[in-house]
Design a protein around this motif. Structure first.
Motif, PDB file in Angstrom:
ATOM      1  N   PHE A  46      37.903  23.594  86.416  1.00  0.00           N
ATOM      2  CA  PHE A  46      37.214  23.804  85.132  1.00  0.00           C
ATOM      3  C   PHE A  46      35.736  24.143  85.348  1.00  0.00           C
ATOM      4  O   PHE A  46      34.867  23.673  84.630  1.00  0.00           O
ATOM      5  CB  PHE A  46      37.403  22.578  84.235  1.00  0.00           C
ATOM      6  N   ARG A 112      40.445  23.518  75.799  1.00  0.00           N
ATOM      7  CA  ARG A 112      40.617  24.374  76.976  1.00  0.00           C
ATOM      8  C   ARG A 112      41.799  25.303  76.707  1.00  0.00           C
ATOM      9  O   ARG A 112      42.475  25.162  75.682  1.00  0.00           O
ATOM     10  CB  ARG A 112      40.847  23.536  78.247  1.00  0.00           C
ATOM     11  N   ASN A 150      45.386  27.231  86.022  1.00  0.00           N
ATOM     12  CA  ASN A 150      45.841  25.843  85.958  1.00  0.00           C
ATOM     13  C   ASN A 150      46.869  25.706  84.844  1.00  0.00           C
ATOM     14  O   ASN A 150      46.587  26.069  83.696  1.00  0.00           O
ATOM     15  CB  ASN A 150      44.674  24.889  85.665  1.00  0.00           C
ATOM     16  N   GLU A 151      48.036  25.259  85.193  1.00  0.00           N
ATOM     17  CA  GLU A 151      49.086  24.981  84.196  1.00  0.00           C
ATOM     18  C   GLU A 151      49.175  26.060  83.118  1.00  0.00           C
ATOM     19  O   GLU A 151      48.911  25.805  81.935  1.00  0.00           O
ATOM     20  CB  GLU A 151      48.860  23.611  83.553  1.00  0.00           C
ATOM     21  N   ASP A 154      50.114  25.401  79.234  1.00  0.00           N
ATOM     22  CA  ASP A 154      50.044  23.970  78.916  1.00  0.00           C
ATOM     23  C   ASP A 154      49.806  23.754  77.417  1.00  0.00           C
ATOM     24  O   ASP A 154      50.555  23.053  76.742  1.00  0.00           O
ATOM     25  CB  ASP A 154      48.918  23.340  79.744  1.00  0.00           C
ATOM     26  N   ASN A 250      50.132  25.563  89.521  1.00  0.00           N
ATOM     27  CA  ASN A 250      50.839  24.305  89.268  1.00  0.00           C
ATOM     28  C   ASN A 250      51.779  24.412  88.061  1.00  0.00           C
ATOM     29  O   ASN A 250      51.344  24.652  86.947  1.00  0.00           O
ATOM     30  CB  ASN A 250      49.858  23.138  89.109  1.00  0.00           C
ATOM     31  N   ASP A 273      53.129  19.582  88.530  1.00  0.00           N
ATOM     32  CA  ASP A 273      52.392  18.467  87.935  1.00  0.00           C
ATOM     33  C   ASP A 273      53.418  17.593  87.229  1.00  0.00           C
ATOM     34  O   ASP A 273      54.152  18.076  86.361  1.00  0.00           O
ATOM     35  CB  ASP A 273      51.365  18.976  86.919  1.00  0.00           C
ATOM     36  N   TYR A 275      54.214  13.811  85.336  1.00  0.00           N
ATOM     37  CA  TYR A 275      53.636  12.608  84.736  1.00  0.00           C
ATOM     38  C   TYR A 275      54.722  11.723  84.145  1.00  0.00           C
ATOM     39  O   TYR A 275      54.773  11.519  82.934  1.00  0.00           O
ATOM     40  CB  TYR A 275      52.598  13.011  83.673  1.00  0.00           C
ATOM     41  N   GLU A 307      49.864  17.444  90.987  1.00  0.00           N
ATOM     42  CA  GLU A 307      49.188  16.453  90.140  1.00  0.00           C
ATOM     43  C   GLU A 307      50.174  15.371  89.743  1.00  0.00           C
ATOM     44  O   GLU A 307      51.318  15.659  89.385  1.00  0.00           O
ATOM     45  CB  GLU A 307      48.705  17.078  88.821  1.00  0.00           C
ATOM     46  N   VAL A 313      47.926   7.703  82.136  1.00  0.00           N
ATOM     47  CA  VAL A 313      47.361   8.957  81.623  1.00  0.00           C
ATOM     48  C   VAL A 313      46.564   8.625  80.363  1.00  0.00           C
ATOM     49  O   VAL A 313      46.427   7.455  79.978  1.00  0.00           O
ATOM     50  CB  VAL A 313      48.460  10.016  81.337  1.00  0.00           C
ATOM     51  N   TRP A 315      46.911  10.810  77.426  1.00  0.00           N
ATOM     52  CA  TRP A 315      47.329  11.702  76.344  1.00  0.00           C
ATOM     53  C   TRP A 315      48.607  11.271  75.625  1.00  0.00           C
ATOM     54  O   TRP A 315      49.076  11.976  74.753  1.00  0.00           O
ATOM     55  CB  TRP A 315      47.469  13.131  76.870  1.00  0.00           C
ATOM     56  N   PHE A 345      45.828  13.873  89.719  1.00  0.00           N
ATOM     57  CA  PHE A 345      44.731  14.107  88.788  1.00  0.00           C
ATOM     58  C   PHE A 345      44.192  12.732  88.460  1.00  0.00           C
ATOM     59  O   PHE A 345      44.914  11.927  87.879  1.00  0.00           O
ATOM     60  CB  PHE A 345      45.168  14.821  87.515  1.00  0.00           C
ATOM     61  N   GLU A 355      39.285  13.016  78.813  1.00  0.00           N
ATOM     62  CA  GLU A 355      40.141  12.315  79.774  1.00  0.00           C
ATOM     63  C   GLU A 355      39.443  11.116  80.414  1.00  0.00           C
ATOM     64  O   GLU A 355      39.789  10.703  81.521  1.00  0.00           O
ATOM     65  CB  GLU A 355      40.634  13.320  80.818  1.00  0.00           C
ATOM     66  N   HIS A 358      41.688   8.404  81.539  1.00  0.00           N
ATOM     67  CA  HIS A 358      42.742   8.761  82.497  1.00  0.00           C
ATOM     68  C   HIS A 358      42.450   8.084  83.828  1.00  0.00           C
ATOM     69  O   HIS A 358      41.303   8.040  84.273  1.00  0.00           O
ATOM     70  CB  HIS A 358      42.763  10.277  82.667  1.00  0.00           C
TER      71      HIS A 358
HETATM   72  C1  GAL Z   1      47.322  18.130  83.515  1.00  0.00           C
HETATM   73  C2  GAL Z   1      46.116  19.042  83.723  1.00  0.00           C
HETATM   74  C3  GAL Z   1      44.918  18.287  84.242  1.00  0.00           C
HETATM   75  C4  GAL Z   1      44.730  17.017  83.468  1.00  0.00           C
HETATM   76  C5  GAL Z   1      45.983  16.187  83.546  1.00  0.00           C
HETATM   77  C6  GAL Z   1      45.875  14.864  82.842  1.00  0.00           C
HETATM   78  O1  GAL Z   1      48.196  18.661  82.599  1.00  0.00           O
HETATM   79  O2  GAL Z   1      46.421  20.085  84.618  1.00  0.00           O
HETATM   80  O3  GAL Z   1      43.783  19.120  84.155  1.00  0.00           O
HETATM   81  O4  GAL Z   1      44.426  17.337  82.155  1.00  0.00           O
HETATM   82  O5  GAL Z   1      47.027  16.901  82.950  1.00  0.00           O
HETATM   83  O6  GAL Z   1      47.064  14.138  82.900  1.00  0.00           O
END
Ligand code: GAL
Length: 654
Positions: A46, A112, A150-151, A154, A250, A273, A275, A307, A313, A315, A345, A355, A358
């Motif tokens: 970023f 973003r 990146n992603e 997303d 990713n 990535d 989660y 990641e 997390v 979110w 991440f 974040e 996070h």
């Molecule tokens: C991903 C993203 C990262 C960060 C992460 C948080 O989706 O690529 O930049 O936001 O989630 O969990």
């Protein structure tokens, strides 16, 4: 040497966002990364607004110092092309860079991924930045890998602005040539939707009622391709300037908007990535499924966990941390399923921004925290597993995954809106996971002959050529198990002549007379005691033998599960969704297959054990099998902090 980059062993590290910190902190970061055994840091994801503060202003001095510092500490860099978050000056000068929703709302700056995939301004700016970075850092000794964008997709997977409309029309022209070709494919004889010219066509914006389903299907194909076009353009710049530096972008596990079979072909290796939710007791099954997909996307070659969260997390509505030991367990799970590295991440927890809650490898509490102790401990453990890098995981059972079929399945105005690919797939995968059977995913056009069994939980859209391939596979001794609502439509989303299962009718030895979706909350019992939810079908076997029947509901007495002998092999059909009992059907299929090419020809778990035995052979010395065995079992261990800790640690002194 690792198969992924020039960095040896299993990669360890994560996203590092230095622009959030004063330079004094970088010194500490680099020293602590070394202490933790970090081998690869992803930087610049970023950084666009800092690297290019204005249209003609570039500021690379701070980035030079950062890369030099990391290199001096022996840390290699996964350098992002930094194109995922365009700076404010760009979108203010060119507001049409911002994406537009199906309702015509232009999304604002302030988050973003605020760009239209078809914007030439965005594309040119992104390619200029990519070129500048490649020219400046292509020879930097820290550079080990390109992190492209990146992603993708997303937050924004589609844009409905006029530029996107033009792009869509061009894509359609390429696909269909004449507008008559498009009229046929889209079935525009229906509801007076006929087009006279391509100029009359628009993206499927919000309309009064149901939108043409083939238009929607093509829109999904187009949106995946539009983002892929951007990706390929960045890749082309990198390939021109740094042909010897590997590049990856990713992925986001099993992600509906992007056809990752197409995307993976453009990666030097796949990265993901992931989660999984620590609050979900079945999260390890979801993770396992996604990791098997990542390994499969490039035919079993090692991939990278790019990641994951060290703990919570930020979110989800409720963000539960990982209990002590859980991040280790889930990381080893990824390694066991073919990952040649574990990244996170992010490196240092943010103090500001969306974040800031996070988790990070270096938490807000610094080196006094529990998280930091786990970071250091796991870095050392991963280093001891270095020799796993480059080895392969093999499977002899495959699940067919087709993004076109997924998109077509989940279109509106179907017999039931409840038929969603992840829900249909899940019980099949979970049953095999519980039995210790390793799974590969394959696209519908793959040659399946190396698999003992091929499973198709759903192939709603099925091309005739793909059905023919499956038919030859079975006739030559393969075993196919096919789920409901399959073989219904062709590549244009037109119902196959004669209805379902279309080109599979002979192979399965049956015809579907009518779909009988199950109302929400209802369950239909089968003679075997199994229970169906969501879906049943009235089927008429032609040559298939009946293995189970409906015992309750409107289809009581009718066949539910069938098996058709075809040549040397057999094709099973489940006309219903069996959330708890699909494993029993698979067991029956295994037994009927004997010790031929059936999925459990070697006994339950044999495939998985063989795969890990193979991995273990890659590890020198007597401790090898112990390490491999430990790793192989991690993903079936219960998700519980205490039990996790009981997973045997590999010996510390190989
Ligand atoms: C991903 C993203 C990262 C960060 C992460 C948080 O989706 O690529 O930049 O936001 O989630 O969990």
């Amino acid at each position: 040497m690792s198969r992924l980059t020039r960095v040896e062993g299993l990669l360890y590290g994560g996203d590092y966002n230095p622009e959030q910190w004063p330079e004094e902190v970088w010194q500490e970061d680099a020293a602590l990364m070394r202490e933790a055994g970090v081998s690869l840091a992803t930087v610049g994801v970023f950084s666009w607004a800092r690297l290019q503060p204005g249209p003609d202003a570039w500021d690379f001095g701070w980035f030079d110092r950062l890369l030099d510092l990391l290199h001096a500490h022996g840390i290699a860099v996964d350098l992002a092309t930094a194109t995922a978050s365009p700076p404010a000056w760009l979108v203010r000068a060119h507001p049409d860079v911002l994406p537009v929703t199906a309702d015509g709302v232009r999304l604002e700056f302030g988050s973003r991924q605020h760009y239209c995939p078809s914007s030439p301004v965005y594309r040119n700016a992104a390619l200029t930045l990519t070129r500048k970075l490649a020219e400046r850092y292509g020879d930097h000794p820290a550079l080990a890998l390109w992190h492209v964008h990146n992603e993708y997709g997303d937050h924004v997977t589609e844009c409905f602005c006029p530029r996107s409309a033009d792009h869509f029309r061009a894509w359609l022209r390429d696909r269909y040539g004449t507008v008559d070709g498009l009229n046929h494919a889209w079935g525009t004889g229906f509801w007076s939707q006929r087009y006279g010219t391509y100029d009359e066509i628009e993206p499927p914006r919000t309309a009064p009622g149901p939108v043409n389903p083939t238009q929607l299907l093509d829109w999904r194909r187009f949106c995946s391709d539009a983002l892929l076009g951007l990706h390929r353009a960045e890749r082309a710049v990198l390939a021109e300037i740094t042909p010897d530096v590997p590049a990856t972008t990713n992925f986001m596990s099993m992600f509906k908007p992007l056809d990752y079979w197409k995307w993976a072909a453009h990666e030097d290796f796949v990265s993901d990535d992931a989660y999984p939710d620590p609050a979900d007791p079945e999260a390890h099954v979801t993770a396992s499924l996604n990791y098997d997909l990542m390994r499969s996307l490039k035919q079993g070659t090692p991939w990278l966990l790019m990641e994951q969260a060290p703990s919570a997390v930020s979110w989800r509505p409720v963000n539960v941390p990982k209990k002590p030991g859980l991040q280790r367990l889930w990381s080893l799970q990824a390694v066991a399923r073919g990952a040649d590295g574990v990244l996170y991440f992010q490196w240092r927890a943010s103090r500001a921004g969306a974040e800031k809650y996070h988790s990070a490898l270096l938490p807000h509490g610094g080196t006094a925290s529990r998280g930091w102790r786990e970071t250091v401990r796991f870095g050392a453990e991963l280093a001891r597993l270095a020799e796993v890098a480059g080895s392969r995981v093999t499977a002899d059972v495959a699940i067919v995954l087709d993004w076109d079929a997924w998109w077509a399945l989940e279109a509106d105005d179907h017999p039931s809106a409840r038929m969603r690919w992840p829900e249909l797939l899940r019980p099949w995968y979970a049953a095999l996971h519980a039995r210790g059977v390793t799974i590969d995913f394959v696209p519908p056009h793959a040659d399946p002959t190396r698999y003992r069994a091929v499973l198709a939980p759903n192939l709603h859209l099925l091309r005739t050529a793909d059905a023919a391939r499956l038919t030859s596979y079975v006739r030559d001794g393969g075993h196919l198990v096919c789920g409901p609502f399959s073989g219904v439509v062709d590549e244009h989303d037109h119902i196959h002549d004669g209805g379902a299962p279309g080109p599979l009718a002979d192979l399965l030895g049956l015809r579907v007379d009518e779909f009988w979706p199950v109302p929400d909350g209802d369950r239909v019992r089968l003679a075997s005691g199994a229970e169906a939810t969501l879906w049943t079908e009235w089927i008429e076997p032609t040559t298939a033998a009946v293995h189970d029947s409906y015992a309750t509901g409107p289809l009581a007495g009718q066949p539910a599960v069938t098996r058709n002998q075809a040549g040397e092999g057999a094709a099973w059909y489940l006309s219903c969704h069996l959330p708890d009992a699909v494993g029993d059907v698979l067991d029956r299929a295994h037994r009927a297959a004997g010790r031929g090419r059936g999925p459990d020809a070697g006994g339950p778990g044999a495939a998985q054990d063989a795969a890990y035995a193979q991995k273990s052979r890659m590890i020198r010395g007597g401790v090898g099998p112990a390490i491999a065995y430990c790793v192989s079992r991690t993903d079936t261990a219960p998700v519980d902090g205490v039990r996790c800790a009981a997973v045997p640690l590999p010996p510390t002194q190989p």
